[in-house]
Design a protein around this motif. Structure first.
Motif, PDB file in Angstrom:
ATOM      1  N   ASN A 204       0.847  -1.195   0.000  1.00 17.84           N
ATOM      2  CA  ASN A 204       0.000   0.000   0.000  1.00 17.84           C
ATOM      3  C   ASN A 204       0.880   1.242   0.000  1.00 17.84           C
ATOM      4  N   VAL A 205       0.925   1.933  -1.126  1.00 21.33           N
ATOM      5  CA  VAL A 205       1.700   3.179  -1.215  1.00 21.33           C
ATOM      6  C   VAL A 205       0.892   4.240  -0.476  1.00 21.33           C
ATOM      7  N   THR A 206       1.364   4.650   0.675  1.00 24.42           N
ATOM      8  CA  THR A 206       0.536   5.457   1.584  1.00 24.42           C
ATOM      9  C   THR A 206       0.269   6.868   1.081  1.00 24.42           C
ATOM     10  N   GLU A 207       1.247   7.506   0.447  1.00 23.71           N
ATOM     11  CA  GLU A 207       1.050   8.865  -0.057  1.00 23.71           C
ATOM     12  C   GLU A 207       0.261   8.836  -1.364  1.00 23.71           C
ATOM     13  N   ASP A 208      -0.656   9.772  -1.536  1.00 20.85           N
ATOM     14  CA  ASP A 208      -1.441   9.838  -2.771  1.00 20.85           C
ATOM     15  C   ASP A 208      -0.578  10.169  -3.980  1.00 20.85           C
ATOM     16  N   GLU A 209       0.459  10.927  -3.765  1.00 27.15           N
ATOM     17  CA  GLU A 209       1.424  11.224  -4.817  1.00 27.15           C
ATOM     18  C   GLU A 209       2.757  11.542  -4.181  1.00 27.15           C
ATOM     19  N   GLY A 210       3.813  11.403  -4.967  1.00 24.01           N
ATOM     20  CA  GLY A 210       5.134  11.655  -4.404  1.00 24.01           C
ATOM     21  C   GLY A 210       6.206  11.608  -5.479  1.00 24.01           C
ATOM     22  N   THR A 211       7.435  11.757  -5.053  1.00 24.71           N
ATOM     23  CA  THR A 211       8.590  11.769  -5.942  1.00 24.71           C
ATOM     24  C   THR A 211       9.676  10.884  -5.349  1.00 24.71           C
ATOM     25  N   ILE A 212      10.244  10.034  -6.168  1.00 28.04           N
ATOM     26  CA  ILE A 212      11.359   9.180  -5.752  1.00 28.04           C
ATOM     27  C   ILE A 212      12.620   9.730  -6.391  1.00 28.04           C
ATOM     28  N   ARG A 213      13.605  10.040  -5.557  1.00 17.72           N
ATOM     29  CA  ARG A 213      14.890  10.542  -6.052  1.00 17.72           C
ATOM     30  C   ARG A 213      16.003   9.610  -5.587  1.00 17.72           C
ATOM     31  N   GLY A 214      16.962   9.380  -6.437  1.00 19.16           N
ATOM     32  CA  GLY A 214      18.095   8.543  -6.070  1.00 19.16           C
ATOM     33  C   GLY A 214      18.824   8.073  -7.300  1.00 19.16           C
ATOM     34  N   ASN A 215      20.149   8.239  -7.297  1.00 14.08           N
ATOM     35  CA  ASN A 215      20.954   7.801  -8.440  1.00 14.08           C
ATOM     36  C   ASN A 215      20.716   6.325  -8.739  1.00 14.08           C
ATOM     37  N   ILE A 216      20.705   5.994 -10.020  1.00  9.89           N
ATOM     38  CA  ILE A 216      20.537   4.608 -10.445  1.00  9.89           C
ATOM     39  C   ILE A 216      21.772   4.156 -11.210  1.00  9.89           C
ATOM     40  N   GLY A 217      22.274   2.988 -10.821  1.00  2.63           N
ATOM     41  CA  GLY A 217      23.425   2.401 -11.487  1.00  2.63           C
ATOM     42  C   GLY A 217      23.372   0.894 -11.365  1.00  2.63           C
ATOM     43  N   ARG A 218      24.345   0.230 -11.973  1.00  6.19           N
ATOM     44  CA  ARG A 218      24.386  -1.227 -11.928  1.00  6.19           C
ATOM     45  C   ARG A 218      24.501  -1.711 -10.484  1.00  6.19           C
ATOM     46  N   HIS A 219      23.708  -2.738 -10.140  1.00  7.35           N
ATOM     47  CA  HIS A 219      23.774  -3.331  -8.806  1.00  7.35           C
ATOM     48  C   HIS A 219      25.169  -3.900  -8.578  1.00  7.35           C
ATOM     49  N   LEU A 220      25.714  -3.684  -7.391  1.00  7.97           N
ATOM     50  CA  LEU A 220      27.094  -4.082  -7.133  1.00  7.97           C
ATOM     51  C   LEU A 220      27.277  -5.595  -7.054  1.00  7.97           C
ATOM     52  N   LYS A 221      26.210  -6.322  -6.703  1.00  5.98           N
ATOM     53  CA  LYS A 221      26.315  -7.780  -6.577  1.00  5.98           C
ATOM     54  C   LYS A 221      25.545  -8.513  -7.661  1.00  5.98           C
ATOM     55  N   ASN A 222      24.334  -8.072  -7.943  1.00  9.26           N
ATOM     56  CA  ASN A 222      23.513  -8.694  -8.972  1.00  9.26           C
ATOM     57  C   ASN A 222      23.565  -7.829 -10.225  1.00  9.26           C
ATOM     58  N   ARG A 223      24.407  -8.209 -11.179  1.00  6.54           N
ATOM     59  CA  ARG A 223      24.635  -7.371 -12.346  1.00  6.54           C
ATOM     60  C   ARG A 223      23.451  -7.361 -13.318  1.00  6.54           C
ATOM     61  N   MET A 224      22.448  -8.198 -13.061  1.00  3.41           N
ATOM     62  CA  MET A 224      21.254  -8.181 -13.886  1.00  3.41           C
ATOM     63  C   MET A 224      20.250  -7.138 -13.421  1.00  3.41           C
ATOM     64  N   GLN A 225      20.507  -6.532 -12.285  1.00  2.00           N
ATOM     65  CA  GLN A 225      19.613  -5.514 -11.737  1.00  2.00           C
ATOM     66  C   GLN A 225      20.286  -4.150 -11.743  1.00  2.00           C
ATOM     67  N   MET A 226      19.442  -3.116 -11.682  1.00  2.00           N
ATOM     68  CA  MET A 226      19.914  -1.776 -11.387  1.00  2.00           C
ATOM     69  C   MET A 226      19.590  -1.498  -9.922  1.00  2.00           C
ATOM     70  N   ALA A 227      20.394  -0.660  -9.298  1.00  2.95           N
ATOM     71  CA  ALA A 227      20.208  -0.344  -7.884  1.00  2.95           C
ATOM     72  C   ALA A 227      20.180   1.163  -7.693  1.00  2.95           C
ATOM     73  N   VAL A 228      19.640   1.595  -6.559  1.00  3.79           N
ATOM     74  CA  VAL A 228      19.543   3.015  -6.222  1.00  3.79           C
ATOM     75  C   VAL A 228      20.636   3.363  -5.223  1.00  3.79           C
ATOM     76  N   PHE A 229      21.344   4.452  -5.495  1.00  7.81           N
ATOM     77  CA  PHE A 229      22.405   4.956  -4.622  1.00  7.81           C
ATOM     78  C   PHE A 229      22.006   6.367  -4.190  1.00  7.81           C
ATOM     79  N   PRO A 230      21.199   6.461  -3.115  1.00  8.70           N
ATOM     80  CA  PRO A 230      20.635   7.764  -2.725  1.00  8.70           C
ATOM     81  C   PRO A 230      21.673   8.789  -2.301  1.00  8.70           C
ATOM     82  N   ASP A 231      22.868   8.334  -1.891  1.00  8.95           N
ATOM     83  CA  ASP A 231      23.900   9.285  -1.492  1.00  8.95           C
ATOM     84  C   ASP A 231      24.642   9.881  -2.681  1.00  8.95           C
TER      85      ASP A 231
END
Length: 352
Positions: A204-231
């Protein structure tokens, strides 16, 4: 002269099922600082020498589309380059991994004229040939369509302006000329196109609307996924805006607008905030992540997975400025049957 190339998106090695947000590898941004000793030279000739893999005609069409900027101003192909000029170029690169073999594959073309073609792609179709997907793609189908309609000469000029994943359904625009490709690429680069995605996410996404921010790059362990690096330590800047359309207790129907265009952006961002895309096998969304651990519920989820055997993501709208008429074009794709069937199952389950 010096050059700084900036590919728009990450490389497309995630199982070669095409990139969620479309333009990866399809165009690149060049920044050139002209040397002090440079002689006066037409910019089309200058760029042809500088980028030997680009034809004079391609460079001319790039100029016509307003994608060659010198010292902050778009220029025509007869502009003469001067020492110290700062040149910015957006070059398109239609995929050329393989010889394109026309194949008679049904596709849903919702609009076509001499410049562009809009397709409502079904889930399960790879957009263009690549490693592991040498035929049976949307590009093969488009080649057959053009050939059948007497446009044999257009086959090599068909340009993908953006792409969506194999298992994502929805709208794509395809350029039929070099000029249209350059003109549309600029709109995708500047994020002036109008596109919304529909998706079902776990929880259940609690907020009616919102924004997701965070750098996206290759996952460090699972190279088939992308991961978020918020810092911001790795990856590329990424922003996803969303609104809740409907809550179904254990899943939420969301509408997403992408401010940036990173590989698997919606999939990675929602997993990062604890709302993995429903039945997204690559991101572990194909297991029960929310709900009661009871046999009846487990069987219900299995039944929903059976009617929606792919991740629940659909490119719902597409808007852009036409390259020739300069009119605003807008298209909507209805909810595909598999997602609609899954939605109805959830509604009936909650009523029972």
């Amino acid at each position: 002269m010096t050059e700084d190339t900036d590919p728009i998106l990450e490389d497309e090695s995630l199982n070669h099922d095409s990139n969620e947000e479309e333009s990866e590898g399809l165009y690149e941004h060049l920044s050139i600082k002209v040397d002090k000793g440079q002689e006066l030279l037409r910019i089309d000739k200058f760029l042809h020498i500088f980028r030997q893999n680009s034809s004079r005609n391609k460079i001319s069409q790039t100029c016509r589309a307003g994608n060659v900027v010198v010292n902050g101003n778009p220029v025509k192909q007869n502009y003469r380059v001067k020492p110290g000029d700062d040149i910015s170029v957006l070059l398109t690169h239609p995929p050329r991994e393989n010889v394109i073999i026309p194949q008679d594959i049904p596709i849903n073309i919702v609009y076509e004229d001499d410049d562009v073609l809009v397709v409502d792609k079904e889930a399960g179709m790879v957009v263009h040939p690549g490693h592991g997907n040498y035929d049976g793609t949307l590009v093969n189908a488009l080649a057959f369509h053009l050939q059948k309609n007497g446009h044999q000469s257009d086959l090599d000029r068909v340009g993908l302006v953006h792409r969506i994943d194999k298992d994502t359904s929805g709208l794509l625009v395809v350029a039929k000329t070099e000029y249209a490709l350059s003109f549309l690429a600029k709109q995708f680069f500047d994020r002036t196109t109008k596109r919304l995605y529909w998706g079902f996410v776990w929880g259940n996404v609690t907020e009616d609307e919102g924004t997701i921010r965070g750098n996206i790059g290759r996952h460090l362990k699972n190279r088939m996924q992308m991961a978020v690096f918020p810092d911001g330590s790795l990856g590329k800047h990424a922003v996803t805006h969303y609104k809740v359309v409907e809550r179904l207790r254990y899943i939420t129907w969301v509408e997403c607008k992408l401010e940036t265009g990173r590989t698997h952006q919606i999939r990675a961002h929602f997993k990062h905030i604890g709302h993995t895309l429903f039945n997204d096998e690559r991101y572990e969304g194909n297991q029960i992540l929310k709900g009661v651990n009871m046999p009846k519920y487990k069987q219900f989820i299995k039944n929903v997975f059976d009617v929606l055997p792919r991740h629940a993501l659909h490119a719902h709208t597409l808007g852009f400025t036409h390259p020739t008429t300069k009119k605003e074009m807008y298209f909507e794709s209805p909810m595909p049957k598999d997602m609609d069937d899954a939605l109805e199952k959830w509604r009936r389950y909650l009523e029972s």
